[in-house]
Design a protein around this motif. Structure first.
Motif, PDB file in Angstrom:
ATOM      1  N   GLU A 228       0.820  -1.200   0.000  1.00 57.08           N
ATOM      2  CA  GLU A 228       0.000   0.000   0.000  1.00 57.08           C
ATOM      3  C   GLU A 228       0.858   1.256   0.000  1.00 57.08           C
ATOM      4  OE1 GLU A 228      -2.729   0.006   3.196  1.00 57.08           O
ATOM      5  OE2 GLU A 228      -3.837  -1.773   2.526  1.00 57.08           O
ATOM      6  N   GLY A 229       1.965   1.211   0.751  1.00 59.42           N
ATOM      7  CA  GLY A 229       2.851   2.368   0.802  1.00 59.42           C
ATOM      8  C   GLY A 229       3.463   2.680  -0.552  1.00 59.42           C
ATOM      9  N   VAL A 230       3.946   1.636  -1.246  1.00 58.29           N
ATOM     10  CA  VAL A 230       4.530   1.834  -2.579  1.00 58.29           C
ATOM     11  C   VAL A 230       3.468   2.338  -3.552  1.00 58.29           C
ATOM     12  CG1 VAL A 230       5.613   0.672  -4.536  1.00 58.29           C
ATOM     13  CG2 VAL A 230       6.317   0.105  -2.204  1.00 58.29           C
ATOM     14  N   LYS A 231       2.270   1.760  -3.475  1.00 59.39           N
ATOM     15  CA  LYS A 231       1.187   2.163  -4.383  1.00 59.39           C
ATOM     16  C   LYS A 231       0.783   3.613  -4.134  1.00 59.39           C
ATOM     17  CE  LYS A 231      -1.823  -0.989  -5.006  1.00 59.39           C
ATOM     18  NZ  LYS A 231      -2.962  -1.933  -4.806  1.00 59.39           N
ATOM     19  N   PHE A 232       0.754   4.006  -2.860  1.00 58.74           N
ATOM     20  CA  PHE A 232       0.387   5.376  -2.516  1.00 58.74           C
ATOM     21  C   PHE A 232       1.358   6.375  -3.143  1.00 58.74           C
ATOM     22  CE2 PHE A 232       0.731   9.084   0.269  1.00 58.74           C
ATOM     23  CZ  PHE A 232      -0.589   9.485   0.362  1.00 58.74           C
ATOM     24  N   ILE A 233       2.650   6.061  -3.087  1.00 60.95           N
ATOM     25  CA  ILE A 233       3.662   6.966  -3.640  1.00 60.95           C
ATOM     26  C   ILE A 233       3.568   7.023  -5.162  1.00 60.95           C
ATOM     27  CG2 ILE A 233       6.144   7.281  -3.994  1.00 60.95           C
ATOM     28  CD1 ILE A 233       6.547   6.211  -1.163  1.00 60.95           C
ATOM     29  N   ARG A 235       1.097   6.590  -7.041  1.00 56.99           N
ATOM     30  CA  ARG A 235      -0.128   7.228  -7.510  1.00 56.99           C
ATOM     31  C   ARG A 235      -0.160   8.735  -7.218  1.00 56.99           C
ATOM     32  NH1 ARG A 235      -4.912   2.835  -5.961  1.00 56.99           N
ATOM     33  NH2 ARG A 235      -4.344   1.293  -7.557  1.00 56.99           N
ATOM     34  N   ASN A 236       0.841   9.236  -6.512  1.00 49.76           N
ATOM     35  CA  ASN A 236       0.918  10.663  -6.222  1.00 49.76           C
ATOM     36  C   ASN A 236       2.232  11.200  -6.779  1.00 49.76           C
ATOM     37  OD1 ASN A 236      -1.439  11.512  -4.289  1.00 49.76           O
ATOM     38  ND2 ASN A 236      -0.789   9.482  -3.615  1.00 49.76           N
ATOM     39  N   PRO A 237       2.205  11.777  -7.976  1.00 49.00           N
ATOM     40  CA  PRO A 237       3.439  12.173  -8.668  1.00 49.00           C
ATOM     41  C   PRO A 237       4.321  13.144  -7.903  1.00 49.00           C
ATOM     42  CG  PRO A 237       1.570  12.221 -10.176  1.00 49.00           C
ATOM     43  CD  PRO A 237       1.006  12.004  -8.811  1.00 49.00           C
ATOM     44  N   ILE A 238       3.737  13.979  -7.042  1.00 50.94           N
ATOM     45  CA  ILE A 238       4.569  14.905  -6.279  1.00 50.94           C
ATOM     46  C   ILE A 238       5.474  14.133  -5.333  1.00 50.94           C
ATOM     47  CG2 ILE A 238       4.543  16.686  -4.496  1.00 50.94           C
ATOM     48  CD1 ILE A 238       4.009  17.677  -7.321  1.00 50.94           C
ATOM     49  N   PHE A 239       4.914  13.160  -4.613  1.00 53.92           N
ATOM     50  CA  PHE A 239       5.731  12.334  -3.728  1.00 53.92           C
ATOM     51  C   PHE A 239       6.796  11.588  -4.521  1.00 53.92           C
ATOM     52  CE2 PHE A 239       2.150  11.794  -0.386  1.00 53.92           C
ATOM     53  CZ  PHE A 239       2.436  13.048   0.110  1.00 53.92           C
ATOM     54  N   LEU A 240       6.376  10.956  -5.615  1.00 56.34           N
ATOM     55  CA  LEU A 240       7.308  10.176  -6.425  1.00 56.34           C
ATOM     56  C   LEU A 240       8.413  11.071  -6.995  1.00 56.34           C
ATOM     57  CD1 LEU A 240       8.019   7.454  -7.724  1.00 56.34           C
ATOM     58  CD2 LEU A 240       6.524   8.058  -9.633  1.00 56.34           C
ATOM     59  N   TYR A 353       4.496  17.534   5.322  1.00 54.66           N
ATOM     60  CA  TYR A 353       3.270  18.316   5.454  1.00 54.66           C
ATOM     61  C   TYR A 353       2.100  17.674   4.727  1.00 54.66           C
ATOM     62  CZ  TYR A 353       0.351  22.444   5.962  1.00 54.66           C
ATOM     63  OH  TYR A 353      -0.654  23.300   6.309  1.00 54.66           O
ATOM     64  N   LEU A 354       2.374  17.041   3.585  1.00 52.89           N
ATOM     65  CA  LEU A 354       1.293  16.501   2.772  1.00 52.89           C
ATOM     66  C   LEU A 354       0.890  15.078   3.137  1.00 52.89           C
ATOM     67  CD1 LEU A 354       2.263  17.749  -0.817  1.00 52.89           C
ATOM     68  CD2 LEU A 354       0.379  18.548   0.611  1.00 52.89           C
ATOM     69  N   VAL A 355       1.805  14.263   3.636  1.00 54.64           N
ATOM     70  CA  VAL A 355       1.498  12.848   3.805  1.00 54.64           C
ATOM     71  C   VAL A 355       0.529  12.635   4.969  1.00 54.64           C
ATOM     72  CG1 VAL A 355       3.492  12.405   5.319  1.00 54.64           C
ATOM     73  CG2 VAL A 355       2.495  10.533   3.972  1.00 54.64           C
ATOM     74  N   PRO A 356      -0.531  11.832   4.785  1.00 55.22           N
ATOM     75  CA  PRO A 356      -1.432  11.504   5.885  1.00 55.22           C
ATOM     76  C   PRO A 356      -0.723  10.643   6.928  1.00 55.22           C
ATOM     77  CG  PRO A 356      -2.452  11.061   3.751  1.00 55.22           C
ATOM     78  CD  PRO A 356      -1.018  11.312   3.490  1.00 55.22           C
ATOM     79  N   ASN A 357      -1.158  10.734   8.177  1.00 58.51           N
ATOM     80  CA  ASN A 357      -0.498  10.008   9.268  1.00 58.51           C
ATOM     81  C   ASN A 357      -0.476   8.504   9.041  1.00 58.51           C
ATOM     82  OD1 ASN A 357       0.256  12.221  10.812  1.00 58.51           O
ATOM     83  ND2 ASN A 357      -1.719  12.305  11.878  1.00 58.51           N
ATOM     84  N   ASP A 358      -1.538   7.946   8.443  1.00 59.95           N
ATOM     85  CA  ASP A 358      -1.609   6.499   8.252  1.00 59.95           C
ATOM     86  C   ASP A 358      -0.525   5.968   7.328  1.00 59.95           C
ATOM     87  OD1 ASP A 358      -3.769   6.396   9.900  1.00 59.95           O
ATOM     88  OD2 ASP A 358      -5.275   6.234   8.307  1.00 59.95           O
ATOM     89  N   TYR A 359       0.023   6.840   6.482  1.00 61.07           N
ATOM     90  CA  TYR A 359       1.060   6.424   5.531  1.00 61.07           C
ATOM     91  C   TYR A 359       2.431   7.003   5.872  1.00 61.07           C
ATOM     92  CZ  TYR A 359      -2.579   4.686   2.397  1.00 61.07           C
ATOM     93  OH  TYR A 359      -3.612   3.984   1.851  1.00 61.07           O
TER      94      TYR A 359
END
Length: 443
Positions: A228-233, A235-240, A353-359
């Motif tokens: 889930e962590g890899v998928k989250f990154i 899918r969010n181009p700014i993080f990647l 600042y952007l990442v939700p606490n769960d991730y």
């Protein structure tokens, strides 16, 4: 005019240090990292003293990279599931034991290069669990309104200790060698001092009061969490994008520090003291850069800070590789540290600042691979190139590669160029909405 502009220039930490648990966390981390900066001087010097091989300096990077690559994903998943305070304490105890053992091997004269490589590898394995837990825990120690201040203050720890740590470490090694006549006793002394720093950090972490991890987070599969962590990154181009740019910086640029012993001994004809001065010059610049970046937190066009903080040190690294005089090299290192710190604080604070606490643990664990995996692999390629060609050519190649990456990848990236971030306080749902907008439509 925004509130920060009205306050004028300020040092980071005024808001974050009001909170007791964060003060304990920060004080312990300063102690640990100060020891690590002296450890960096001792390990690099000892490997080169025992072997005279630039390739083995790079091999130390490989010894760090293997466990860092394998375990960082696991460490990030565990940081989102376990009691982060206890996880950090366990890591401090393990690091203390490793360094105490290395100090004993060194002081008895039995140390060999392979001992150093094994302990470097084991320490990197422990750090793979520490970095995500540390990045995940500190936002829980301050209110959200003070998060940016805490990120900026955390970002001053490495450059601040890098300013004094290498200088004091090199000076102490030189003085112990002079007084005792034993060439390895100085390194052993630094190993024991660093081990004590881990003990002190563990004690301070023990007194932090942290709420228990939610039970439902513990029921999920660790491997599912990693995916889930890899998928989250992805899918969010700014993080990647920010993570990949940081990886490039560490692999081709920041890894040049591993060749400092070669520059000192073979090019500038110096010793332990000069090696410490090089680390301190880099640290002084980094401290100024981190402080500058914390005062630029209200700048909306953060993409410009990212691009400028990426390209400027690349050009300076090329100049450093050709520096004919030690004093000129020190000046270049100061400005390399300053500009690199501006990039690092900007990128890290945006992610935090952007990442939700769960991730948070998983995202920052993957970001933390810059130190546990990417930079060590960069040190390996630096060492191999230095062995095949020369240290200046290896460092110059890294700077050129960074500039090429900037021209071909970073500047054409519209999302990075237009990256903006309002530094006002947002609710969790607003942040998640912003993340979905940044991701754009999927194809």
């Amino acid at each position: 005019m925004d509130k920060q502009s009205q306050r004028g220039w300020r040092l980071p930490g005024a808001a974050a240090l009001r909170h007791r648990d964060y003060r304990l966390f920060w004080s312990g981390y300063v102690t640990e990292v100060a020891g690590q900066q002296m450890l960096w001087v001792a390990q690099g010097w000892l490997i080169y003293e025992l072997s005279g091989s630039a390739v083995l300096l790079g091999a130390a990077g490989l010894a760090r990279a293997i466990p860092g690559t394998i375990l960082s994903f696991v460490g990030g998943a565990l940081a989102d599931k376990l009691d982060q305070r206890r996880l950090l304490i366990a890591v401090q105890v393990m690091q203390m034991a490793l360094l105490a053992g290395l100090g004993t091997l060194t002081i008895t004269g039995g140390v060999e290069v392979w001992h150093l490589l094994v302990i470097v590898s084991a320490s990197a394995a422990a750090q793979s669990f520490e970095n995500p837990a540390r990045q995940a825990i500190f936002p829980k120690l301050v209110p959200r309104a003070d998060l940016m201040d805490a990120v900026a203050l955390n970002a001053t720890i490495h450059p601040g200790t890098r300013f004094a740590g290498p200088f004091l470490g090199g000076l102490l090694m030189a003085q112990v060698r002079l007084i005792s006549g034993e060439p390895l006793l100085g390194a052993a002394t630094l190993f024991y001092l660093t081990a004590f720093g881990y003990v002190l950090n563990a004690c301070l972490l023990y007194f932090i009061q942290l709420a228990a991890v939610a039970a439902e987070r513990k029921k999920t599969s660790m491997f599912a969490d990693m995916g889930e962590g890899v998928k989250f990154i992805t899918r969010n181009p700014i993080f990647l994008g920010l993570i990949l740019v940081t990886y490039c910086t560490q692999f081709f640029g920041w890894s040049f520090q591993s060749l400092f012993p070669v520059f000192v001994k073979d090019i500038f004809q110096g010793g332990e003291f000069e090696l410490g001065l090089m680390g301190s010059a880099l640290g002084a610049g980094s401290l100024l850069g981190a402080t500058t970046a914390s005062n630029l937190s209200s700048v909306r066009r953060r993409g410009l800070l990212v691009i400028g903080g990426f390209m400027t040190p690349a050009a300076l690294i090329i100049l450093f590789s050709a520096a004919p005089y030690f004093t000129l090299a020190l000046g270049l290192l100061f400005f390399i540290g300053c500009t690199q710190a501006i990039f690092n604080v900007t990128a890290q604070s945006t992610l935090q600042y952007l990442v939700p606490n769960d991730y948070r643990g998983r995202v920052m664990g993957i970001w933390g691979m810059t130190h546990t995996a990417v930079q060590p692999m960069g040190q390996l390629q630096m060492g191999v190139l230095a062995g095949l060609l020369s240290a200046p050519i290896a460092v110059a190649f890294g700077g050129v590669a960074m500039l090429a990456f900037a021209v071909l990848v970073v500047i054409p990236n519209r999302r990075i160029r237009r990256l903006t971030l309002e530094m006002d306080q947002h609710g969790e749902e607003e942040i998640k909405t912003q993340l979905r907008e940044l991701a754009g439509p999927r194809h």
